[in-house]
Scaffold this motif. Structure first.
Motif, PDB file in Angstrom:
ATOM      1  N   ALA A  57      10.173 -10.283  -5.282  1.00  0.00           N
ATOM      2  CA  ALA A  57      10.186 -10.206  -3.822  1.00  0.00           C
ATOM      3  C   ALA A  57      10.261  -8.746  -3.410  1.00  0.00           C
ATOM      4  O   ALA A  57      11.160  -8.023  -3.815  1.00  0.00           O
ATOM      5  CB  ALA A  57      11.389 -10.949  -3.279  1.00  0.00           C
ATOM      6  N   ALA A  58       9.294  -8.312  -2.632  1.00  0.00           N
ATOM      7  CA  ALA A  58       9.301  -6.930  -2.152  1.00  0.00           C
ATOM      8  C   ALA A  58      10.089  -6.848  -0.852  1.00  0.00           C
ATOM      9  O   ALA A  58      10.301  -7.848  -0.184  1.00  0.00           O
ATOM     10  CB  ALA A  58       7.872  -6.472  -1.920  1.00  0.00           C
ATOM     11  N   SER A  59      10.491  -5.622  -0.507  1.00  0.00           N
ATOM     12  CA  SER A  59      11.193  -5.445   0.769  1.00  0.00           C
ATOM     13  C   SER A  59      10.200  -5.685   1.898  1.00  0.00           C
ATOM     14  O   SER A  59       8.992  -5.614   1.714  1.00  0.00           O
ATOM     15  CB  SER A  59      11.701  -4.020   0.880  1.00  0.00           C
ATOM     16  N   GLU A  60      10.727  -5.944   3.065  1.00  0.00           N
ATOM     17  CA  GLU A  60       9.876  -6.135   4.248  1.00  0.00           C
ATOM     18  C   GLU A  60       9.476  -4.780   4.811  1.00  0.00           C
ATOM     19  O   GLU A  60      10.177  -3.797   4.627  1.00  0.00           O
ATOM     20  CB  GLU A  60      10.672  -6.865   5.342  1.00  0.00           C
ATOM     21  N   GLY A  61       8.390  -4.756   5.551  1.00  0.00           N
ATOM     22  CA  GLY A  61       8.048  -3.595   6.374  1.00  0.00           C
ATOM     23  C   GLY A  61       7.573  -2.389   5.605  1.00  0.00           C
ATOM     24  O   GLY A  61       6.880  -2.529   4.601  1.00  0.00           O
ATOM     25  N   SER A  62       7.972  -1.230   6.101  1.00  0.00           N
ATOM     26  CA  SER A  62       7.471  -0.002   5.482  1.00  0.00           C
ATOM     27  C   SER A  62       8.519   1.110   5.582  1.00  0.00           C
ATOM     28  O   SER A  62       9.466   1.005   6.364  1.00  0.00           O
ATOM     29  CB  SER A  62       6.190   0.434   6.194  1.00  0.00           C
ATOM     30  N   PHE A  63       8.336   2.143   4.763  1.00  0.00           N
ATOM     31  CA  PHE A  63       9.193   3.326   4.900  1.00  0.00           C
ATOM     32  C   PHE A  63       8.411   4.563   4.475  1.00  0.00           C
ATOM     33  O   PHE A  63       7.429   4.458   3.721  1.00  0.00           O
ATOM     34  CB  PHE A  63      10.482   3.185   4.086  1.00  0.00           C
ATOM     35  N   SER A  64       8.829   5.711   4.974  1.00  0.00           N
ATOM     36  CA  SER A  64       8.193   6.982   4.601  1.00  0.00           C
ATOM     37  C   SER A  64       9.247   7.892   3.997  1.00  0.00           C
ATOM     38  O   SER A  64      10.440   7.748   4.288  1.00  0.00           O
ATOM     39  CB  SER A  64       7.651   7.706   5.842  1.00  0.00           C
ATOM     40  N   THR A  71       0.846  -1.203   0.000  1.00  0.00           N
ATOM     41  CA  THR A  71       0.000   0.000   0.000  1.00  0.00           C
ATOM     42  C   THR A  71       0.881   1.253   0.000  1.00  0.00           C
ATOM     43  O   THR A  71       1.911   1.293   0.683  1.00  0.00           O
ATOM     44  CB  THR A  71      -0.879   0.012   1.276  1.00  0.00           C
ATOM     45  N   ILE A  72       0.446   2.259  -0.754  1.00  0.00           N
ATOM     46  CA  ILE A  72       1.093   3.577  -0.676  1.00  0.00           C
ATOM     47  C   ILE A  72       0.049   4.556  -0.133  1.00  0.00           C
ATOM     48  O   ILE A  72      -1.080   4.599  -0.646  1.00  0.00           O
ATOM     49  CB  ILE A  72       1.587   4.065  -2.051  1.00  0.00           C
ATOM     50  N   THR A  73       0.422   5.297   0.902  1.00  0.00           N
ATOM     51  CA  THR A  73      -0.481   6.346   1.400  1.00  0.00           C
ATOM     52  C   THR A  73       0.188   7.709   1.221  1.00  0.00           C
ATOM     53  O   THR A  73       1.414   7.840   1.327  1.00  0.00           O
ATOM     54  CB  THR A  73      -0.849   6.142   2.883  1.00  0.00           C
ATOM     55  N   ILE A  74      -0.654   8.703   0.954  1.00  0.00           N
ATOM     56  CA  ILE A  74      -0.170  10.065   0.711  1.00  0.00           C
ATOM     57  C   ILE A  74      -0.811  10.976   1.763  1.00  0.00           C
ATOM     58  O   ILE A  74      -2.045  11.006   1.901  1.00  0.00           O
ATOM     59  CB  ILE A  74      -0.602  10.569  -0.694  1.00  0.00           C
ATOM     60  N   GLU A  75       0.036  11.715   2.451  1.00  0.00           N
ATOM     61  CA  GLU A  75      -0.465  12.663   3.459  1.00  0.00           C
ATOM     62  C   GLU A  75      -1.027  13.904   2.776  1.00  0.00           C
ATOM     63  O   GLU A  75      -0.510  14.334   1.743  1.00  0.00           O
ATOM     64  CB  GLU A  75       0.693  13.109   4.369  1.00  0.00           C
ATOM     65  N   PRO A  76      -2.081  14.511   3.355  1.00  0.00           N
ATOM     66  CA  PRO A  76      -2.577  15.771   2.785  1.00  0.00           C
ATOM     67  C   PRO A  76      -1.567  16.904   2.977  1.00  0.00           C
ATOM     68  O   PRO A  76      -0.712  16.788   3.867  1.00  0.00           O
ATOM     69  CB  PRO A  76      -3.861  16.040   3.589  1.00  0.00           C
ATOM     70  N   PRO A  77      -1.632  17.980   2.207  1.00  0.00           N
ATOM     71  CA  PRO A  77      -2.620  18.222   1.164  1.00  0.00           C
ATOM     72  C   PRO A  77      -2.289  17.433  -0.108  1.00  0.00           C
ATOM     73  O   PRO A  77      -1.137  17.465  -0.563  1.00  0.00           O
ATOM     74  CB  PRO A  77      -2.497  19.730   0.908  1.00  0.00           C
ATOM     75  N   ILE A  78      -3.301  16.767  -0.663  1.00  0.00           N
ATOM     76  CA  ILE A  78      -3.010  15.880  -1.799  1.00  0.00           C
ATOM     77  C   ILE A  78      -2.698  16.658  -3.071  1.00  0.00           C
ATOM     78  O   ILE A  78      -2.241  16.097  -4.043  1.00  0.00           O
ATOM     79  CB  ILE A  78      -4.133  14.843  -2.046  1.00  0.00           C
ATOM     80  N   TYR A  79      -2.937  17.997  -3.084  1.00  0.00           N
ATOM     81  CA  TYR A  79      -2.588  18.764  -4.297  1.00  0.00           C
ATOM     82  C   TYR A  79      -1.101  19.091  -4.359  1.00  0.00           C
ATOM     83  O   TYR A  79      -0.556  19.252  -5.440  1.00  0.00           O
ATOM     84  CB  TYR A  79      -3.437  20.041  -4.439  1.00  0.00           C
ATOM     85  N   CYS A  80      -0.437  19.198  -3.188  1.00  0.00           N
ATOM     86  CA  CYS A  80       1.025  19.370  -3.222  1.00  0.00           C
ATOM     87  C   CYS A  80       1.619  18.575  -2.046  1.00  0.00           C
ATOM     88  O   CYS A  80       2.192  19.145  -1.129  1.00  0.00           O
ATOM     89  CB  CYS A  80       1.450  20.826  -3.185  1.00  0.00           C
ATOM     90  N   PRO A  81       1.482  17.251  -2.101  1.00  0.00           N
ATOM     91  CA  PRO A  81       1.883  16.419  -0.959  1.00  0.00           C
ATOM     92  C   PRO A  81       3.390  16.426  -0.766  1.00  0.00           C
ATOM     93  O   PRO A  81       4.156  16.507  -1.731  1.00  0.00           O
ATOM     94  CB  PRO A  81       1.388  15.029  -1.349  1.00  0.00           C
ATOM     95  N   LYS A  82       3.774  16.307   0.503  1.00  0.00           N
ATOM     96  CA  LYS A  82       5.214  16.287   0.819  1.00  0.00           C
ATOM     97  C   LYS A  82       5.647  14.929   1.359  1.00  0.00           C
ATOM     98  O   LYS A  82       6.829  14.630   1.367  1.00  0.00           O
ATOM     99  CB  LYS A  82       5.535  17.367   1.874  1.00  0.00           C
ATOM    100  N   THR A  83       4.679  14.136   1.897  1.00  0.00           N
ATOM    101  CA  THR A  83       5.066  12.877   2.545  1.00  0.00           C
ATOM    102  C   THR A  83       4.231  11.700   2.042  1.00  0.00           C
ATOM    103  O   THR A  83       3.007  11.813   1.927  1.00  0.00           O
ATOM    104  CB  THR A  83       4.881  12.996   4.079  1.00  0.00           C
ATOM    105  N   PHE A  84       4.931  10.593   1.744  1.00  0.00           N
ATOM    106  CA  PHE A  84       4.214   9.353   1.435  1.00  0.00           C
ATOM    107  C   PHE A  84       4.818   8.198   2.226  1.00  0.00           C
ATOM    108  O   PHE A  84       5.951   8.285   2.719  1.00  0.00           O
ATOM    109  CB  PHE A  84       4.232   9.047  -0.069  1.00  0.00           C
ATOM    110  N   LYS A  85       4.035   7.127   2.333  1.00  0.00           N
ATOM    111  CA  LYS A  85       4.506   5.941   3.051  1.00  0.00           C
ATOM    112  C   LYS A  85       4.208   4.711   2.201  1.00  0.00           C
ATOM    113  O   LYS A  85       3.114   4.609   1.609  1.00  0.00           O
ATOM    114  CB  LYS A  85       3.757   5.840   4.387  1.00  0.00           C
ATOM    115  N   VAL A  86       5.168   3.795   2.155  1.00  0.00           N
ATOM    116  CA  VAL A  86       4.970   2.530   1.436  1.00  0.00           C
ATOM    117  C   VAL A  86       4.989   1.404   2.459  1.00  0.00           C
ATOM    118  O   VAL A  86       5.907   1.344   3.288  1.00  0.00           O
ATOM    119  CB  VAL A  86       6.094   2.281   0.404  1.00  0.00           C
ATOM    120  N   THR A  87       3.987   0.530   2.415  1.00  0.00           N
ATOM    121  CA  THR A  87       3.965  -0.653   3.285  1.00  0.00           C
ATOM    122  C   THR A  87       3.937  -1.885   2.390  1.00  0.00           C
ATOM    123  O   THR A  87       3.060  -2.002   1.526  1.00  0.00           O
ATOM    124  CB  THR A  87       2.713  -0.639   4.189  1.00  0.00           C
ATOM    125  N   TYR A  88       4.931  -2.762   2.596  1.00  0.00           N
ATOM    126  CA  TYR A  88       5.016  -3.986   1.790  1.00  0.00           C
ATOM    127  C   TYR A  88       4.321  -5.121   2.518  1.00  0.00           C
ATOM    128  O   TYR A  88       4.554  -5.341   3.717  1.00  0.00           O
ATOM    129  CB  TYR A  88       6.477  -4.357   1.545  1.00  0.00           C
TER     130      TYR A  88
END
Ligand SMILES: NC(=O)C1=CN([C@@H]2O[C@H](COP(=O)(O)OP(=O)(O)OC[C@H]3O[C@@H](n4cnc5c(N)ncnc54)[C@H](OP(=O)(O)O)[C@@H]3O)[C@@H](O)[C@H]2O)C=CC1
Ligand SMILES: O=C1OC[C@@H](O)[C@H](O)[C@H]1O
Length: 386
Positions: A314-321, A285-302
């Motif tokens: 094979a994906a990496s373990e865990g998550s990163f932002s 999953t990828i999540t994007i922090e607001p404001p979604i029109y000019c977002p600065k932070t995202f997180k990937v969870t494998y």
């Protein structure tokens, strides 16, 4: 143009409201602060409905430059021979007339979102831009954010598998019970309501993550559904929900293997939720922090699910932002794209081309139809022949 030379684009600014102010402030940020070294920007003219307002805008934002011309009409900017590109920051319902006048005067155009009130107006503008050989782009600034580039790289690497479901919402509390009904967000004569003002942003994420996904092969969604809640204050949509369904298809002109849905919403009575965008893939999953029109932070969870399947990476373990920072508010990235395209003689951007704005406006036409939102007579300057 040689790749090591600097190309400076001369802008004319149409209108002096909130977004025109924001855009010009960003134009004045030194491009080197964002590592842009091939293009630069210069404001040479400002047009407003009154010359006093144009001059006050210049005095406020560009006081050190006494060469910027103030015009008491938009036509003054269109006729100014020093202007190469025009930026249009008027309310939605004026975009068509303003952009057409600029195009007919031979100017390149960057026009605020939503680029028009319907798809028929946009088709007419695209045809005019081609006829006059000028660059034309909707100011869909989100598409040019540095975070988007990085998210696309991860989303399209294959590590997470294919995207399956995308949720995106942009809401903003406009305090609609306490503002005037003539405010552009409430007035149907100015294209008011959530869909046209805020809807482009959840939609741009569906376009970035689903429509642009290579597995989709530029297929349009096979179904669009929409429903609107109308405010009794003025009858415009206070909240709108819409879905896009991408089915795998094989037809004479497209072959798509993407099976995905976008669940999109916007409201003018609520604050923006967190996260603003959630993209769920087969293996993460990828999540994007607001404001979604000019977002600065995202997180990937494998999820590391199904990696034993043949062909699955094979994906990496865990998550990163990851967080991005830059000087300015983020409107300058689209300006750089405009300058770059014009310097290269392009008539549209590869990143936010005419096809994507057209898809956006066709989806909005359909959602308004299903939501029974009919503009007052005269708002739509071009309508499709039935
Ligand atoms: N990309 C982004 O982040 C944002 C984009 N926008 C988009 O920009 C557009 C303008 O929004 P915003 O800047 O908030 O609006 P504002 O009301 O702040 O400014 C609009 C300007 O348009 C001109 N104008 C011309 N005719 C009219 C009219 N009849 N009524 C009101 N204004 C008129 C005025 O400038 P003048 O008097 O100088 O002629 C006015 O200042 C919208 O289409 C919106 O979707 C808005 C906010 C953010
Ligand atoms: O483009 C926009 O983004 C931010 C919102 O607050 C604004 O109303 C809208 O036009």
């Amino acid at each position: 143009m040689a790749s090591d030379s600097l190309y400076q684009l001369r802008w004319g600014i149409i209108s002096t409201g909130y977004i025109a102010t924001s855009f010009v402030k960003d134009l004045l940020v030194d491009p080197k602060t964002r590592d842009t070294r091939d293009v630069a920007h210069k404001v040479v003219a400002v047009g407003s409905r009154t010359v006093e307002s144009a001059q006050a805008f210049i005095d406020r934002l560009i006081p050190e430059n006494d060469e910027v011309k103030a015009y008491g009409s938009y036509d003054g900017v269109f006729a100014d021979e020093t202007v190469q590109a025009v930026y249009i920051g008027t309310p939605h319902t004026f975009h068509y007339d303003n952009a057409l006048a600029a195009i007919k005067a031979g100017k390149h155009v960057l026009c605020e979102k939503p680029v028009t009130t319907n798809s028929a107006e946009l088709r007419s503008l695209i045809a005019a831009a081609k006829e006059h050989s000028v660059f034309f782009m909707e100011a869909m600034w989100t598409r040019f954010q540095p975070l988007v580039k990085e998210v696309k790289k991860i989303a399209e690497s294959g590590d997470l598998g294919k995207p399956v479901v995308l949720h995106a919402d942009l809401s903003g509390d406009f305090d609609i019970h306490n503002i005037q009904t003539t405010h552009r967000i409430l007035d149907p004569a100015l294209g008011g309501g959530a869909l046209l003002d805020l809807g482009p942003y959840p939609l741009v994420w569906a376009i970035i993550a689903l429509y642009e996904n290579p597995a989709n092969n530029k297929a349009h969604p096979s179904r669009v559904t929409g429903a609107m809640v109308k405010t009794p204050i003025s009858g415009v949509d206070s909240s709108t929900g819409f879905t896009l369904t991408f089915d795998p298809t094989v037809s004479s002109n497209t072959e798509s293997s993407l099976a995905a849905q976008a669940l999109l919403s916007c409201s003018i009575t609520l604050d923006a939720p967190t996260p603003g965008v959630t993209i769920r893939f087969e293996r993460g999953t990828i999540t994007i922090e607001p404001p979604i029109y000019c977002p600065k932070t995202f997180k990937v969870t494998y999820l590391n699910k199904g990696v034993q399947q043949e062909g699955a990476k094979a994906a990496s373990e865990g998550s990163f932002s990851k967080t991005f920072e830059y000087v300015g508010k983020g409107w300058h990235f689209q300006a750089d794209e405009v300058a770059r395209c014009i310097s290269q003689g392009k008539l549209e951007s590869n990143l936010w081309g005419h096809d994507k704005s057209l898809l956006e406006m066709e989806i909005f036409d359909e959602v308004r139809k299903q939501g029974n939102y009919v503009f007052p007579p005269g708002v739509e300057k071009v309508v499709e022949a039935v």
